[in-house]
Design an enzyme around this catalytic site. Structure first.
Site, short mmCIF file in Angstrom:
data_model
loop_
_atom_site.label_atom_id
_atom_site.label_comp_id
_atom_site.label_asym_id
_atom_site.label_seq_id
_atom_site.Cartn_x
_atom_site.Cartn_y
_atom_site.Cartn_z
N GLU A 1 15.46 -15.07 -14.00
CA GLU A 1 15.33 -14.42 -12.68
C GLU A 1 15.04 -15.49 -11.64
OE1 GLU A 1 12.07 -11.62 -13.32
OE2 GLU A 1 13.42 -10.26 -14.36
N CYS B 1 7.76 -3.46 -11.61
CA CYS B 1 8.37 -4.32 -10.60
C CYS B 1 8.77 -3.65 -9.30
CB CYS B 1 9.55 -5.08 -11.18
SG CYS B 1 9.57 -6.75 -10.52
#
Lengths: 652, 652
Positions: free
Chosen positions: A331, A415
């Site tokens: 990521e 998240c």
């Protein structure tokens, strides 16, 4: 679809929003007036002070409906999912209220709950809402009762797992979750004036301060976040130990104590960083924390590193959408100019983290460039993270897709959904900022602002239909004599802007402030005319994934081609004729009136490429046919039928 | 540089080559007539039989100079480096001749030595050369004396490390090195008729057969190679156990016994593979081995998997240069259409491995498509692996570069240099192949071939200046009555070809054979006119790194822009005007006369992008200036001054 008048539609939306807003006014709880997201009011090195969220009453058709949905749809559905996935039960379990620990996961589900509380709190600064208030405080109660006697709180490390606390800082997110708790507590306290969650936060912060520091545990968390949170906690409580602790957590990083990898920004001391690398959310949260630390300490070595990373980010590593993080793997940020489209990571949280960092950089400096970057991330890479239904989300925000990437109601990994929920209510406070001698107008949205310039009440009314239209009217009135400059941001995307005041019109280039200085007790009206026209944009020739292709921008919005609007040709098989104009037209996407664009180009059948990877151009040209294509704002994609999408277009 | 006539230059080169060739004839050693690279002469499932290397005498200006250099420069310098880096000393050390073990490395330096021997052996089939012959046999002696009494040979696992033999098949390359030993031994035996190295090989193969197999060690090597080698060893010795062993090594793979990863093709049984994945050289060597196994066994399930992977490779995962392997990480194939240019891996060995696989597929089927792919890899992605000096190499062959990627004299990791050295002398044998009723003309190069069609000597003289020119003359003559079809390959890259024979001219589309069938005892001349013109090529719109851009091809050659030829503009800042023609001109690169190309386009200063990642097209267009650009064959790049290079060009 029958086309309705755009203004008619906007009026319907506005009426609906207004009706709801009215209902909310006069809730049961009192609103504290200090709903400031980043409170630099006493920070020695911050040139600007942020304004409270509730100083701005949005009346626009772009953000207000989102904020209405936030309380009506987003927060309730997120709460429900937190219950369904055991995220709230984790706290009940830690408190000994239930034996059910199904929700427990080794990562950071607690942080979802904290972010949700923060979102709820800020939303109440936008609009009082008894239901949200009540639910928020129920969650706060669950959190509070999960706290250990020594102040520790992280629902995974309870009972048998207590002995494992602080043993794997790199991966276990204990301090990361603590950070989100602190931010939630600060928001909760600032908005409600209640201190229940703030007490939980300070008890935990005090424990952390006992455990960590030079001569104590000399290590930090694998995921930055606690740094900026501790500084806000310091600002809210005045407890200087929290500031020192934040400094410690920054200073201890970069010496290999948490693994030494780029991924977690542990490969180099912060002050030596020159490139923005590793996990994008981690990197940008860390920078936000460092900016906060600079605001309080004035340590110039921090600013040197921040400026280098800002340059590296904005010149080489950010998507046109303001998305951050090129790589699926980790990521993470990629190399310079590594900005793949279909495989873009561009996590919603990373765009949000970028906004949080840019906002702080702006407060520190008053420089317009930070708002330009913030606006790009806000209207595109971050906003694309939430569906028009207010309850579906993107974790990843690619710039091209074959129709497989669809919004989800939640993600296993704690998240993005509550992160976008906490960002949205912050937006009103981004519209303005105050310096010693000026009021900065940062973002545009029809709204009424009640500001306080050195004790003098100042109202600013914004009228206009931004971002669809660049004609904005700013009506400014101070209650008594107050001389200050109105620093009106002319966005960097704007090639031509006219600012009219007192019968005078001046042209200002994008990326500059138009400054109108006077005593505003007489009131004054500024007419702003930003050229909002659709244009093609090129990228740096080193960006291999998009070099030679064009994207479309109109105002602050990046556009994309979605298959659903282009039945006659696969949107990946379009070559645009850039010499032909792009024509704007009105359109409704689900429930949202937008300005869509139509352009001219050539297209070919994807079938022409069956079983072929390379073909002579001349051979293909015979198969090109003239087409017209339609583009819609990037943030609005994937709200209708699944299909291909692309931001960057070929020229054939 | 003063421009000399192209033909004059070619004549000089040819004379030089011819002179050298003459000198070599009549060396001290006898040449065996069976210098066949892949000997399918008795393989039940192979439609075609390969011809010996020495059946074709090259007389061309493209390959012959390379083969002259091979013996004059490449093999001697590689030998020297093998000595300097201890690669030969490793064998002396294993034999107890020296205590010096500095060269020892845990990976596979032995394989470099074996590949060098194979290269030397095949080169002797091209041209006898006493020096090369002597040196080769000295190395063979060193190898032979390093063999253990039980037949084991791998210089790392000697003395104290003996006990570690066969303990880490995944990483230690013992069977991989064995495979290269077997291939070297087969080449050595076929070319010289001597059996010294073949005995070493069979002793080791016998040991491996005792150790590995069902009911014995049921595991295989992390790096495929031994499969095709064992089958060639079987073909050379008639020992069926080697074939069985090759089958075992293929069958045991894909069940997680060597780690289970895609990287080493252990994630699935071979027969279930549908995509070409993992380390590119490993994947392609494995496929070559499976093709050999099919040739011997006719197991159709192998062919099903091979066809699926071929389709996947050629339709989605191969570079326009015939390079294989998109990813630096793992030297591996990427996802479908993942073909980055600057970060291409496209290892020289992978292009070679692809050639070895395509050649086998062609022998099995007689289908032209395999030669089309082979030719692309040969003239571009493989040939770029060796410098025009004959002694500098690329391990990685990117399709775009900023001037940092330069050829090296060798690589720490055993690999590409001796692999390209063994490929070059195989080329003469690729020109033709024989079936029951036809002679296949695969590749073009001025040459004299002495073939044997069912016992009847047939000569084929090729005249022409391929690949620079598409006019080829084929003069065919059989010594006595022999009816067969001459199957003349019209390359897939050729949009228009005319084949003239007996006063008749027919047009044939690229990708087909032109068939001329008759009794050739009267002789016959075929005039072939392949349209060799420069053209722009598009890639599949899903190839993000190049979509909407164009590459340039001329004949089998892919072209690129090198900075050294384009002083007026950064080659990454060129946008071509594809409607304007590309003009061919003659040029010498170092020592090589080539046809270069000149085209028209626009360019801009890279400085215009200082500090900017995205810019409006209109703004940039004002800064475009008309330019002419020059392109050279991709294989020839990076032989002059360092600078930017690109294969794919923007259209602005």
């Amino acid at each position: 679809m029958k086309r309705r008048s755009f203004l008619q539609l906007l009026a319907v939306i506005a009426a609906k929003s207004q009706a709801k807003t009215t209902n909310f006014i006069g809730g049961e709880h009192k609103l504290n007036q200090r709903s400031i997201v980043v409170d630099t009011s006493k920070s020695p090195k911050s040139k600007l002070k942020a304004i409270p969220i509730n100083a701005v009453k949005l009346q626009d058709h772009f953000w207000l409906p989102r904020l209405v949905d936030l309380q009506e749809i987003t927060l309730p559905t997120q709460y429900q999912i937190m219950e369904e996935t055991g995220r709230i039960d984790n706290f009940r379990y830690a408190a000994g209220k239930t034996k059910n620990s199904q929700g427990l996961r080794f990562l950071a589900p607690d942080s979802d709950v904290y972010k949700w509380v923060e979102a709820a709190a800020w939303s109440l600064a936008v609009k009082p809402d008894p239901k949200v208030y009540k639910l928020m405080n129920l969650v706060v109660d669950e959190i509070a009762s999960a706290q250990d006697e020594d102040g520790y709180i992280h629902t995974f490390f309870t009972f048998d797992r207590k002995k494992e606390r602080w043993t794997n800082l790199r991966d276990m997110h204990e301090l990361y979750c603590a950070g989100h708790l602190f931010q939630a507590a600060v928001a909760h306290h600032r908005v409600t004036g209640e201190d229940k969650l703030l007490k939980v936060a300070t008890r935990f912060a005090d424990l952390i301060d006992k455990v960590f520091g030079w001569g104590k545990k000399e290590v930090t968390d694998g995921h930055p976040e606690v740094e900026m949170a501790l500084i806000e906690l310091y600002r809210e409580t005045g407890e200087r130990r929290y500031l020192e602790l934040a400094k410690f957590f920054l200073d201890v990083r970069g010496h290999g104590r948490v693994g030494g990898s780029h991924y977690i920004q542990d490969h180099k001391p912060f002050r030596e960083l020159e490139e923005i690398t590793g996990h994008a959310v981690r990197a940008l949260y860390l920078n936000a924390g460092a900016a906060d630390l600079y605001a309080e300490t004035g340590d110039e070595t921090l600013m040197v590193a921040l400026e280098k990373m800002w340059k590296n980010l904005t010149e080489r590593r950010i998507y046109i959408t303001g998305g951050c993080g090129a790589r699926y793997e980790g990521e993470a940020f990629g190399r310079d100019y590594e900005l793949p489209n279909e495989r873009a990571y561009a996590e919603t949280c990373a765009a949000i983290a970028n906004i949080l960092w840019q906002w702080r950089m702006f407060l520190l400096t008053g420089e317009i460039r930070f708002i330009d970057v913030l606006e790009r991330s806000l209207f595109n890479g971050a906003l694309s993270g939430i569906g028009l239904d207010g309850k579906s989300y993107f974790y990843v925000n690619p710039l091209a897709d074959r129709g497989y990437h669809r919004r989800q109601p939640y993600f296993e990994c704690a998240c993005c959904p509550p992160n976008i929920a906490r960002l949205l209510p912050m937006i009103p406070s981004f519209l303005y900022a105050l310096s010693d001698d000026a009021i900065f107008v940062n973002l545009y949205a029809e709204s009424l602002a009640n500001l306080n310039f050195k004790g003098v009440p100042v109202t600013i009314v914004q009228r206009g239909n931004y971002p669809w239209d660049g004609e904005m009217e700013l009506q400014v009135q101070s209650e008594k004599a107050a001389k200050f400059a109105l620093k009106i941001r002319i966005p960097q995307w704007c090639s031509k802007a006219t600012v009219s005041f007192d019968g005078q019109a001046i042209e200002v280039e994008g990326g500059n402030y138009a400054v109108v200085e006077r005593d505003w007790s007489q009131g004054g009206k500024v007419q702003l005319s930003l050229e909002v026209t659709a244009k093609y944009v090129l990228c740096h020739p080193f960006v291999e994934s998009s070099a030679g292709r064009v994207a479309i921008e109109r105002g602050p919005l990046v556009y994309c081609l979605e298959q659903v609007d282009n039945p006659e040709v696969d949107v990946w098989c379009v070559g645009v004729k850039t010499e032909r104009p792009l024509e704007a037209f009105e359109k409704v996407i689900v429930n949202l009136p937008v300005i869509a664009l139509e352009g001219e180009g050539v297209g070919f059948d994807l079938k022409e490429w069956d079983g072929v990877l390379y073909r002579p151009l001349r051979q293909m040209e015979k198969r090109f046919r003239k087409i017209r294509f339609r583009a819609v704002p990037y943030f609005s994609w994937a709200n209708r039928d699944a299909g291909a999408m692309t931001v960057w277009l070929m020229r054939l």
